[in-house]
Design an enzyme around this catalytic site. Structure first.
Site, PDB file in Angstrom:
ATOM      1  N   LYS A 116       4.828 -10.021  56.227  1.00  0.00           N
ATOM      2  CA  LYS A 116       3.490  -9.467  56.429  1.00  0.00           C
ATOM      3  C   LYS A 116       2.422 -10.433  55.952  1.00  0.00           C
ATOM      4  CE  LYS A 116       5.612  -5.872  57.841  1.00  0.00           C
ATOM      5  NZ  LYS A 116       5.988  -5.854  59.235  1.00  0.00           N
ATOM      6  N   GLU A 200      -3.567  -4.477  49.390  1.00  0.00           N
ATOM      7  CA  GLU A 200      -4.633  -4.541  50.390  1.00  0.00           C
ATOM      8  C   GLU A 200      -5.685  -3.522  50.024  1.00  0.00           C
ATOM      9  OE1 GLU A 200      -2.378  -5.299  54.647  1.00  0.00           O
ATOM     10  OE2 GLU A 200      -3.326  -3.392  54.264  1.00  0.00           O
ATOM     11  N   HIS A 235       3.031   8.316  55.088  1.00  0.00           N
ATOM     12  CA  HIS A 235       2.803   7.100  55.866  1.00  0.00           C
ATOM     13  C   HIS A 235       3.775   6.967  57.022  1.00  0.00           C
ATOM     14  CE1 HIS A 235       0.357   6.206  52.459  1.00  0.00           C
ATOM     15  NE2 HIS A 235       1.395   6.106  51.670  1.00  0.00           N
ATOM     16  N   ARG A 292       9.915  -4.586  67.614  1.00  0.00           N
ATOM     17  CA  ARG A 292      11.064  -3.786  68.059  1.00  0.00           C
ATOM     18  C   ARG A 292      10.581  -2.777  69.073  1.00  0.00           C
ATOM     19  NH1 ARG A 292       9.518  -1.314  62.925  1.00  0.00           N
ATOM     20  NH2 ARG A 292       8.363   0.550  63.509  1.00  0.00           N
TER      21      ARG A 292
END
Lengths: 502, 167
Positions: A116, A200, A235, A292
């Site tokens: 990431k 973040e 999430h 994916r």
């Protein structure tokens, strides 16, 4: 084209891929763990091979065993589905080395988007908007605390190898930072074998909008429009739809072009999804690439008329993409609900056990992608997704009505599922208005309990339970001495046989 | 004929009387007439004043899952207290508090030790199932009396994890 494909997954997605293979005249090979011998994917496939004990690390994540199985059984390609080895660059590399086609992106692209942090760096360099925050892995707690102060609370902890909400935590104050980091790292370690995390800025109440993209091996890239996946718990998405209510044609075009550019930067091939967060001011940020086939791919299939799994297989076999961006259009509206083996009135705790009865909904515009059947025991070892219910209709309003009716017709007995919860989500006035953000469940469904329902319903349910006490199979139990017979109800009510009046 | 069930911890008595093709159902102070047709081992069709209901019943030992109009009722035979006592469930006894796992899974962490004081809602242990970690919180303020599990143990749903002594 391939003659045989090994499907290295289980459950509904393995079934979906096996069906695509069958339609394309390709033989399918299912692999299964000892806990999945009775799995639906084993029943559907042309061939099936056991690859190890129930824990995923010893079976569905066992790269050597899977590649060896492909080799000995003559499968030319492996479709990884989602989860397990789907985004593992090491697995893609090993397939490449073994001369087996990995149906997914090349290992370099996987390396980049799977990390990431590197992906954030690369995208920022190419002018793609990213969420403010760290651009390297957190070394220790002190650094995290310092970075968090710099970014400003609330912050989001994310697993560097992340996905599916695993390892993710929202932290509102420094006090919460240490315990959240510890549990996030532990979860990341168990899900991905890598505990690295970073921080973040937490964007409050955003929408989650993602773009489906297809890229062939020759640099031809198309996007198949967006999916809105804002309805989430822990999430994790539970309801997805397309088109998104938040996008104007102009914003859709801009985000679609950005999604194509992301794939170009990553030198990506095969199917992928570019995830964005859209804030309240309709500003969008690149979140990550899901390298994916996505769980929610069917809503795109129903609105664009493109079979994504077949496209993946064609691209992997070296065919050129026949789709052209200018010919692609969205038609009507599609919604997906994820059916999980979870108890929605008890914090979505996983619920395993035997499915005693299953009736899947049917009717115009209803698609059911399932990996379950009546009599099947849901194992405790894997993700609790059971099935996906997807509807298509001409408008969003009719799609909502169709989904509500289909959920009402959907019967799974023996385990708790998210069905009654989803029914209320779909029927909620804010959902109808299209006011869907990632805070939706927390705002309207915190500590949700199913309401009592009409009193007459309970009376009839009790009557049916009483009738069931008198049914022949109970009688057999009694005759076998399994239960003490106190009296014979048959003499009082008469025997009830199937298809017979009382 | 009378039947006794427990639904959501509430005792329910229902009585059925057969009259030709119909049954008359008495529940509390209400009476309903239903025409009955058994569709399969698990499904029965009821017509109540011309309205049609399909009811599906699945049984699992002393529990019945009954589905009607998009709603599932968990109906248990007999009375709640009796059932708990029959199973030797400690929750039938007062003054003792046994914390159980809410689902089958693997114990990944035990956060407390015996004789330790605990606050209400303090995390006592972490049980992982289907890749999700679930924190088991203390239902009360008190002391840890006994710990029955250690990390790595596989536990069944309702299996005792530890025992607390209320303050």
């Amino acid at each position: 084209m391939f003659k045989k494909i090994l499907v290295s997954n289980r459950g509904e997605i393995a079934c979906r891929i096996i069906r695509a293979c069958r339609e394309m005249g390709i033989a399918s090979l299912a692999v299964y763990s000892e806990a999945d011998r009775a799995g639906l994917h084993v029943q559907l496939a042309d061939e099936a091979v056991c690859i190890g004990p129930p824990p995923a690390v010893e079976s569905y994540l066992n790269m050597d065993r899977i590649i060896e199985t492909a080799r000995t059984s003559g499968a030319e390609a492996i479709h990884p589905g989602y989860g397990f080895l789907a985004e593992n660059p090491e697995f893609a590399r090993r397939c490449e080395r073994a001369g087996i086609v990995f149906i997914g992106p090349n290992s370099r692209a996987l390396d980049l988007v799977g990390d990431k942090i590197r992906a954030r760096q690369a995208m920022e360099k190419s002018g793609i908007p990213i969420i403010p925050g760290m651009k390297h892995v957190a070394a220790d707690f002190a650094e995290c605390a310092a970075e968090a102060r710099k970014i400003g609370y609330p912050v989001m902890i994310k697993a560097s190898a992340g996905g599916g909400g695993k390892g993710m935590r929202i932290v509102c104050s420094e006090e919460e930072l240490r315990p959240s980091l510890e549990s996030g790292q532990r979860e990341a370690k168990s899900a991905f074998g890598d505990e690295s995390v970073y921080l973040e800025k937490y964007i409050e109440d955003p929408r989650h909008v993602e773009f489906q993209v297809l890229a062939d091996n020759y640099g031809h890239i198309v996007h198949l429009f967006e999916r809105e996946c804002s309805i989430q718990r822990r999430h994790q998405k539970i309801v997805e739809e397309t088109p998104s209510q938040a996008l104007t044609p102009e914003l859709r075009r801009k985000m679609g072009e950005t999604a194509r550019k992301v794939l170009e930067v990553a030198e990506y091939n095969n199917a992928g999804t570019v995830e964005f967060l859209l804030d309240r001011n309709k500003k969008f940020y690149f979140l990550e690439v899901n390298a994916r086939l996505q769980v929610e791919h069917p809503v795109t299939e129903l609105t664009t008329g493109v079979d994504l799994v077949q496209q993946q297989i064609r691209i992997a076999a070296g065919e050129k993409l026949s789709l052209k961006q200018e010919n692609l259009a969205q038609r009507g509206h599609a919604i997906e609900c994820r059916i999980y083996a979870e108890d929605p009135s008890n914090n979505f705790l996983p619920s395993s056990g035997k499915i005693l009865f299953l009736r899947e909904p049917m009717g115009p515009g209803i698609r059911h992608d399932g990996g379950i059947y009546g009599g099947w025991e849901v194992p405790i070892y894997y993700d609790p997704i059971l099935a996906k219910l997807i509807v298509w209709a001409e408008t969003r309003e009719s799609a909502c009505a169709r989904m509500a009716a289909a959920l009402d017709d959907y019967v799974i007995l023996g385990i708790s599922t998210t069905i009654p919860f989803l029914k209320e989500v779909i029927s909620h006035p804010q959902f109808h208005k299209g006011e869907t953000t990632t805070g939706f469940i927390k705002s309207y469904f915190e500590n949700w309990r199913q309401n009592q329902g009409p009193a007459e319903g309970l009376t009839l349910a009790l009557a049916a339970a009483a009738l069931d006490e008198l049914s022949p199979s109970q009688k057999v139990e009694k005759a076998a001495g399994l239960e003490k017979e106190v009296y014979s109800p048959w003499q009082m009510l008469g025997r009830w046989r199937i298809g017979e009046k009382p | 004929m009378d039947f006794e069930f427990t639904v959501d911890g509430v005792r329910q008595t229902i009585s059925l009387d057969r009259k030709d093709d119909c049954i008359s159902i008495r529940h509390g102070d209400k009476t309903l007439e239903a025409e009955v047709r058994v569709i399969s081992k698990q499904a029965v069709s009821l017509l109540v004043g011309g309205r049609s209901f399909l009811v599906i019943v699945a049984r699992d030992k002393d529990k019945k899952y009954v589905w009607l109009n998009g709603r599932t009722y968990l109906i248990q035979r007999g009375k709640e207290e009796q059932r708990l006592a029959e199973r030797g469930d400690d929750r039938a006894q007062k003054g003792k508090s046994v914390v159980t796992s809410p689902m089958p899974g693997k114990v990944v962490k035990v956060n407390v030790s015996e004789n330790e004081a605990v606050r209400k809602n303090q995390t006592l242990a972490v049980v992982e199932a289907m890749k999700m970690e679930n924190e088991i919180k203390s239902p009360l303020e008190g002391f840890v009396k006994k710990i029955y599990v250690s990390p790595g143990d596989l536990v069944d749903s309702e299996k005792p994890l530890l025992e607390l002594e209320p303050k």
